[in-house]
Design a protein around this motif. Sequence first.
Motif, PDB file in Angstrom:
ATOM      1  N   GLU A  26      36.671  32.708  39.834  1.00 28.16           N
ATOM      2  CA  GLU A  26      36.032  33.725  38.986  1.00 28.16           C
ATOM      3  C   GLU A  26      35.208  34.724  39.784  1.00 28.16           C
ATOM      4  OE1 GLU A  26      33.206  34.007  35.008  1.00 28.16           O
ATOM      5  OE2 GLU A  26      33.855  32.052  35.736  1.00 28.16           O
ATOM      6  N   PHE A  27      34.471  34.255  40.805  1.00 28.35           N
ATOM      7  CA  PHE A  27      33.500  35.131  41.449  1.00 28.35           C
ATOM      8  C   PHE A  27      33.807  35.532  42.889  1.00 28.35           C
ATOM      9  CE2 PHE A  27      31.068  32.834  38.180  1.00 28.35           C
ATOM     10  CZ  PHE A  27      30.635  33.919  37.430  1.00 28.35           C
ATOM     11  N   SER A  35      44.728  37.079  37.742  1.00 25.73           N
ATOM     12  CA  SER A  35      44.258  37.586  36.458  1.00 25.73           C
ATOM     13  C   SER A  35      42.789  37.230  36.225  1.00 25.73           C
ATOM     14  CB  SER A  35      45.108  36.983  35.339  1.00 25.73           C
ATOM     15  OG  SER A  35      44.526  37.221  34.075  1.00 25.73           O
ATOM     16  N   GLY A  36      42.078  38.137  35.555  1.00 30.34           N
ATOM     17  CA  GLY A  36      40.687  37.867  35.173  1.00 30.34           C
ATOM     18  C   GLY A  36      40.590  36.823  34.083  1.00 30.34           C
ATOM     19  N   LEU A  37      41.715  36.528  33.440  1.00 38.50           N
ATOM     20  CA  LEU A  37      41.744  35.549  32.348  1.00 38.50           C
ATOM     21  C   LEU A  37      42.325  34.223  32.834  1.00 38.50           C
ATOM     22  CD1 LEU A  37      43.020  37.937  29.548  1.00 38.50           C
ATOM     23  CD2 LEU A  37      40.681  37.163  29.946  1.00 38.50           C
ATOM     24  N   THR A  38      41.845  33.781  33.992  1.00 34.34           N
ATOM     25  CA  THR A  38      42.323  32.555  34.624  1.00 34.34           C
ATOM     26  C   THR A  38      41.271  31.467  34.460  1.00 34.34           C
ATOM     27  OG1 THR A  38      43.565  33.815  36.258  1.00 34.34           O
ATOM     28  CG2 THR A  38      43.043  31.541  36.822  1.00 34.34           C
ATOM     29  N   ALA A  74      48.210  31.979  48.064  1.00 35.48           N
ATOM     30  CA  ALA A  74      47.870  32.750  49.264  1.00 35.48           C
ATOM     31  C   ALA A  74      46.415  32.520  49.669  1.00 35.48           C
ATOM     32  CB  ALA A  74      48.128  34.238  49.021  1.00 35.48           C
ATOM     33  N   ALA A  75      45.543  32.278  48.676  1.00 34.22           N
ATOM     34  CA  ALA A  75      44.111  32.099  48.947  1.00 34.22           C
ATOM     35  C   ALA A  75      43.711  30.637  49.083  1.00 34.22           C
ATOM     36  CB  ALA A  75      43.309  32.745  47.813  1.00 34.22           C
ATOM     37  N   SER A  76      44.679  29.718  49.069  1.00 35.85           N
ATOM     38  CA  SER A  76      44.328  28.288  49.036  1.00 35.85           C
ATOM     39  C   SER A  76      43.520  27.856  50.255  1.00 35.85           C
ATOM     40  CB  SER A  76      45.567  27.415  48.851  1.00 35.85           C
ATOM     41  OG  SER A  76      46.406  27.519  49.980  1.00 35.85           O
ATOM     42  N   GLY A  77      43.768  28.441  51.412  1.00 39.53           N
ATOM     43  CA  GLY A  77      42.982  28.102  52.598  1.00 39.53           C
ATOM     44  C   GLY A  77      41.522  28.485  52.428  1.00 39.53           C
ATOM     45  N   PHE A  78      41.288  29.699  51.890  1.00 38.74           N
ATOM     46  CA  PHE A  78      39.927  30.163  51.626  1.00 38.74           C
ATOM     47  C   PHE A  78      39.256  29.272  50.585  1.00 38.74           C
ATOM     48  CE2 PHE A  78      37.055  32.613  48.898  1.00 38.74           C
ATOM     49  CZ  PHE A  78      36.101  33.018  49.820  1.00 38.74           C
ATOM     50  N   VAL A  79      39.982  28.942  49.510  1.00 41.49           N
ATOM     51  CA  VAL A  79      39.425  28.101  48.448  1.00 41.49           C
ATOM     52  C   VAL A  79      39.060  26.732  49.011  1.00 41.49           C
ATOM     53  CG1 VAL A  79      39.893  26.985  46.220  1.00 41.49           C
ATOM     54  CG2 VAL A  79      40.667  29.332  46.618  1.00 41.49           C
ATOM     55  N   ARG A  80      39.914  26.179  49.853  1.00 39.17           N
ATOM     56  CA  ARG A  80      39.647  24.864  50.455  1.00 39.17           C
ATOM     57  C   ARG A  80      38.411  24.918  51.351  1.00 39.17           C
ATOM     58  NH1 ARG A  80      43.751  21.414  54.323  1.00 39.17           N
ATOM     59  NH2 ARG A  80      42.658  19.431  54.116  1.00 39.17           N
TER      60      ARG A  80
END
Length: 128
Positions: A26-27, A35-38, A74-80
Amino acid sequence: MRGHKSSERGSRVNSDVQRVIGHIIEFELKDPRISGLTSVVKTEVTKDLKICKCYISVLGNENAGESTIEGLKAASGFVRKRLAESLNLRNTPEIHFVLDKSIEYGVNMSRKIDEIIGGSKDNTETGE
């Protein structure tokens, strides 16, 4: 009793991971494909903390869901990495994002029920 404590810990880990990933999506993610509605519907972290299945719901059309999953993968590394910084876990799980269509299904069924009920009211009012 020992099994009870580990299941409590597992459910606490799942809810903590779900909360943190939801916040990151979200942030912190700026990918236009997301999507913003995730929302994060559910997370399932394995007992060894190696893998996390993260079920994602996206309101919108099918393309919005697919592109959101692409952006999240694509962002999973950053999220992890952010998950590791936020939660003090023995291992930080590899995150697998899965599109969950159950909420979308429920919204569509609700809409169809409303249409049917609305249609039957129209028929009774006109005396047909």
